[in-house]
Design a protein around this motif. Structure first.
Motif, mmCIF file in Angstrom:
data_model
loop_
_atom_site.group_PDB
_atom_site.id
_atom_site.type_symbol
_atom_site.label_atom_id
_atom_site.label_comp_id
_atom_site.label_asym_id
_atom_site.label_seq_id
_atom_site.Cartn_x
_atom_site.Cartn_y
_atom_site.Cartn_z
ATOM 1 N N PHE A 172 0.780 -1.185 0.079
ATOM 2 C CA PHE A 172 0.159 0.037 0.161
ATOM 3 C C PHE A 172 0.960 1.255 -0.020
ATOM 4 N N PRO A 173 0.419 2.194 -0.419
ATOM 5 C CA PRO A 173 1.074 3.480 -0.469
ATOM 6 C C PRO A 173 1.247 3.946 1.082
ATOM 7 N N ALA A 174 2.374 4.460 1.408
ATOM 8 C CA ALA A 174 2.397 5.038 2.813
ATOM 9 C C ALA A 174 1.135 5.990 3.300
ATOM 10 N N GLY A 175 0.324 5.422 4.388
ATOM 11 C CA GLY A 175 -0.553 6.054 5.069
ATOM 12 C C GLY A 175 -1.985 6.078 4.385
ATOM 13 N N LYS A 176 -1.951 5.070 3.530
ATOM 14 C CA LYS A 176 -3.061 4.805 2.730
ATOM 15 C C LYS A 176 -3.629 3.468 2.655
ATOM 16 N N ALA A 177 -4.780 3.273 2.374
ATOM 17 C CA ALA A 177 -5.630 1.976 2.181
ATOM 18 C C ALA A 177 -5.794 1.503 0.954
ATOM 19 N N ASP A 178 -5.141 2.117 -0.329
ATOM 20 C CA ASP A 178 -5.316 1.682 -1.682
ATOM 21 C C ASP A 178 -4.109 0.574 -2.073
ATOM 22 N N LEU A 179 -4.752 -0.672 -2.726
ATOM 23 C CA LEU A 179 -4.039 -1.454 -2.929
ATOM 24 C C LEU A 179 -3.024 -1.291 -4.088
ATOM 25 N N GLN A 181 -1.157 -2.400 -7.368
ATOM 26 C CA GLN A 181 -1.703 -3.326 -8.607
ATOM 27 C C GLN A 181 -1.095 -4.706 -8.196
ATOM 28 N N TYR A 182 0.032 -4.736 -7.851
ATOM 29 C CA TYR A 182 0.469 -6.000 -7.961
ATOM 30 C C TYR A 182 -0.016 -6.776 -6.618
ATOM 31 N N THR A 183 -0.239 -5.959 -5.593
ATOM 32 C CA THR A 183 -1.009 -6.575 -4.376
ATOM 33 C C THR A 183 -2.394 -6.899 -4.763
ATOM 34 N N ARG A 184 -2.765 -6.381 -5.619
ATOM 35 C CA ARG A 184 -4.179 -6.822 -6.124
ATOM 36 C C ARG A 184 -4.077 -8.017 -6.814
ATOM 37 N N GLU A 185 -3.092 -8.246 -7.804
ATOM 38 C CA GLU A 185 -2.832 -9.361 -8.705
ATOM 39 C C GLU A 185 -2.747 -10.632 -7.655
ATOM 40 N N ILE A 186 -2.007 -10.315 -6.628
ATOM 41 C CA ILE A 186 -1.653 -11.584 -5.762
ATOM 42 C C ILE A 186 -2.929 -12.039 -5.176
ATOM 43 N N LEU A 187 -3.754 -11.155 -4.839
ATOM 44 C CA LEU A 187 -4.919 -11.397 -4.079
ATOM 45 C C LEU A 187 -5.837 -12.212 -4.930
ATOM 46 N N GLU A 188 -5.999 -11.768 -6.217
ATOM 47 C CA GLU A 188 -6.799 -12.270 -7.058
ATOM 48 C C GLU A 188 -6.642 -13.676 -7.821
ATOM 49 N N GLU A 189 -5.158 -13.834 -7.625
ATOM 50 C CA GLU A 189 -4.714 -15.237 -7.971
ATOM 51 C C GLU A 189 -4.845 -16.298 -6.738
ATOM 52 N N ILE A 190 -4.715 -15.958 -5.747
ATOM 53 C CA ILE A 190 -5.193 -16.612 -4.411
ATOM 54 C C ILE A 190 -6.448 -17.061 -4.318
ATOM 55 N N ALA A 191 -7.406 -15.958 -4.634
ATOM 56 C CA ALA A 191 -8.993 -16.020 -4.214
ATOM 57 C C ALA A 191 -9.270 -17.360 -4.680
ATOM 58 N N ARG A 227 -7.068 -1.433 5.481
ATOM 59 C CA ARG A 227 -6.227 -2.171 4.441
ATOM 60 C C ARG A 227 -6.834 -3.652 4.622
ATOM 61 N N ALA A 228 -7.279 -4.379 5.552
ATOM 62 C CA ALA A 228 -7.925 -5.472 5.665
ATOM 63 C C ALA A 228 -9.159 -5.586 4.831
ATOM 64 N N ASN A 229 -9.839 -4.487 4.905
ATOM 65 C CA ASN A 229 -11.024 -4.421 4.264
ATOM 66 C C ASN A 229 -10.829 -4.259 2.734
ATOM 67 N N ALA A 230 -9.853 -3.458 2.293
ATOM 68 C CA ALA A 230 -9.570 -3.536 1.009
ATOM 69 C C ALA A 230 -8.840 -4.903 0.391
ATOM 70 N N SER A 231 -8.369 -5.691 1.131
ATOM 71 C CA SER A 231 -7.838 -6.889 0.869
ATOM 72 C C SER A 231 -9.135 -7.688 0.553
ATOM 73 N N ARG A 232 -10.049 -7.562 1.461
ATOM 74 C CA ARG A 232 -11.375 -8.580 1.342
ATOM 75 C C ARG A 232 -12.190 -8.093 -0.096
ATOM 76 N N ARG A 233 -12.135 -6.969 -0.439
ATOM 77 C CA ARG A 233 -12.863 -6.657 -1.485
ATOM 78 C C ARG A 233 -11.967 -7.107 -2.840
ATOM 79 N N ALA A 234 -10.720 -7.224 -2.689
ATOM 80 C CA ALA A 234 -9.859 -7.662 -3.706
ATOM 81 C C ALA A 234 -10.052 -9.227 -3.958
ATOM 82 N N LEU A 235 -10.113 -9.980 -3.004
ATOM 83 C CA LEU A 235 -10.381 -11.257 -2.736
ATOM 84 C C LEU A 235 -11.696 -11.778 -3.438
ATOM 85 N N VAL A 236 -12.811 -11.102 -2.833
ATOM 86 C CA VAL A 236 -14.092 -11.288 -3.585
ATOM 87 C C VAL A 236 -14.072 -10.797 -5.159
ATOM 88 N N GLN A 237 -13.588 -9.755 -5.534
ATOM 89 C CA GLN A 237 -13.189 -9.500 -7.090
ATOM 90 C C GLN A 237 -12.476 -10.586 -7.850
#
Length: 316
Positions: A172-179, A181-191, A227-237
């Motif tokens: 995540f960027p410092a101080g933010k909860a925005d994933l 792009q590569y973090t989103r790819e990791i979560l979408e591969e695991i989902a 950040r945990a909730n943003a990861s949840r949304r990425a897994l569902v997507q």
């Protein structure tokens, strides 16, 4: 020619009426009476020829028929029942006739052994899931370059999948909860792999000990939860079923991965817990437990102190 002095002859005709027909209704009433008497004497004979133990079994059967039918006992189709055998063939004397050929003998079950077998089966299932994820990391071009940031291990709660930060590759960027792009790819591969097991999922966000506090009161606690909730949304997507997730929490810097260095980037991470059955049951039971009016020693002492302050009598 009639003589004028002769008396006239008077003929009286009496009409006779036959008695009315009474019908056959009395026969029906009499037949019902005889049938009732026969049934009564048959019942008395059966009761007189049955032992006290069998009578108690019959009584218990009609009190709780489902319990007796499931657990067995007197009156539940055994050879000591008043109706021998039961089933379709009432001439049988050695128990109820079972057309399915199922062994109706009472069996005892070792609950501890059954529980241990289920836990062993679940452990094997989670171990297989871990091996599948590791294989996917090795064989996927999208995941292989991030394998150093993916940590898999077992905890008391189940299989833990951690995605950690690197110094030059934060999730995540410092101080933010925005994933990123590569973090989103990791979560979408695991989902999709997480859908292969019936276990429920928990997500936890972590930060390092770098102080973070805004004028609005937004701190590392809110940041880790977001950040945990943003990861949840990425897994569902990415295809994971939304109803598998039963916990999303943020722990800020309260549980470091590297306790010696609280500022180590690996302390900034997302933990995905594939919960075992015990953890899931404890979580659901504790979440649904509401204790109202519990009369504990602490509440009694508090009530006594309140009564002394107000002058009212304390309740017991």
């Amino acid at each position: 020619m009639m003589d004028d002095g002769a008396k006239p002859i008077i003929v009286k005709r009496i009409k006779k009426y036959a008695a009315g027909h009474h019908g056959g209704a009395w026969k029906i009433a009499y037949a019902d009476f005889v049938t009732a008497m026969m049934a009564f004497f048959l019942l008395m004979w059966l009761l007189g020829s049955t032992s006290k133990g069998d009578l108690n079994g019959i009584s218990e059967f009609f009190k709780t028929p489902l319990k007796v039918a499931m657990q067995g006992g007197s009156g539940s189709g055994d050879s000591s029942s008043i109706i021998k055998g039961g089933g379709k063939d009432l001439s049988r004397q050695d128990g109820q006739v079972n057309a399915g050929g199922v062994d109706t003998a009472k069996k005892s079950f070792n609950l501890s052994a059954a529980k241990a077998a289920l836990e062993k089966e679940e452990t094997q299932r989670l171990q297989t899931l871990k091996e599948r994820i590791q294989s996917k990391i090795e064989n996927s071009a999208a995941l292989q370059k991030f394998k150093d940031q993916l940590l898999l291990d077992f905890t008391s709660e189940g299989l833990r999948i951690q995605i950690v930060d690197e110094q030059n590759r934060p999730m995540f960027p410092a101080g933010k909860a925005d994933l990123q792009q590569y973090t989103r790819e990791i979560l979408e591969e695991i989902a999709p792999v997480l859908n292969d097991v019936p276990n429920r999922i928990g997500l936890t966000g972590h930060t390092d000990s770098t102080p973070y506090f805004s004028e609005t009161g937004y701190s590392n606690w809110e940041l880790s939860a977001d950040r945990a909730n943003a990861s949840r949304r990425a897994l569902v997507q990415g295809g994971m079923q939304d109803n598998k997730i039963i916990r999303v929490v943020g722990l800020a810097s309260a549980a470091h991965l590297d306790r010696k260095d609280p500022f180590n980037p690996i302390n900034r991470r997302i933990s995905i817990i594939v919960m075992n059955k015990k953890t899931e049951e404890n979580l659901m039971r504790d979440a649904g437990r509401i204790e109202v009016g519990t009369d504990t020693e602490a509440t009694r002492d508090a009530a006594a102190r309140g009564a002394q302050a107000t002058g009212a009598p304390a309740t017991k």
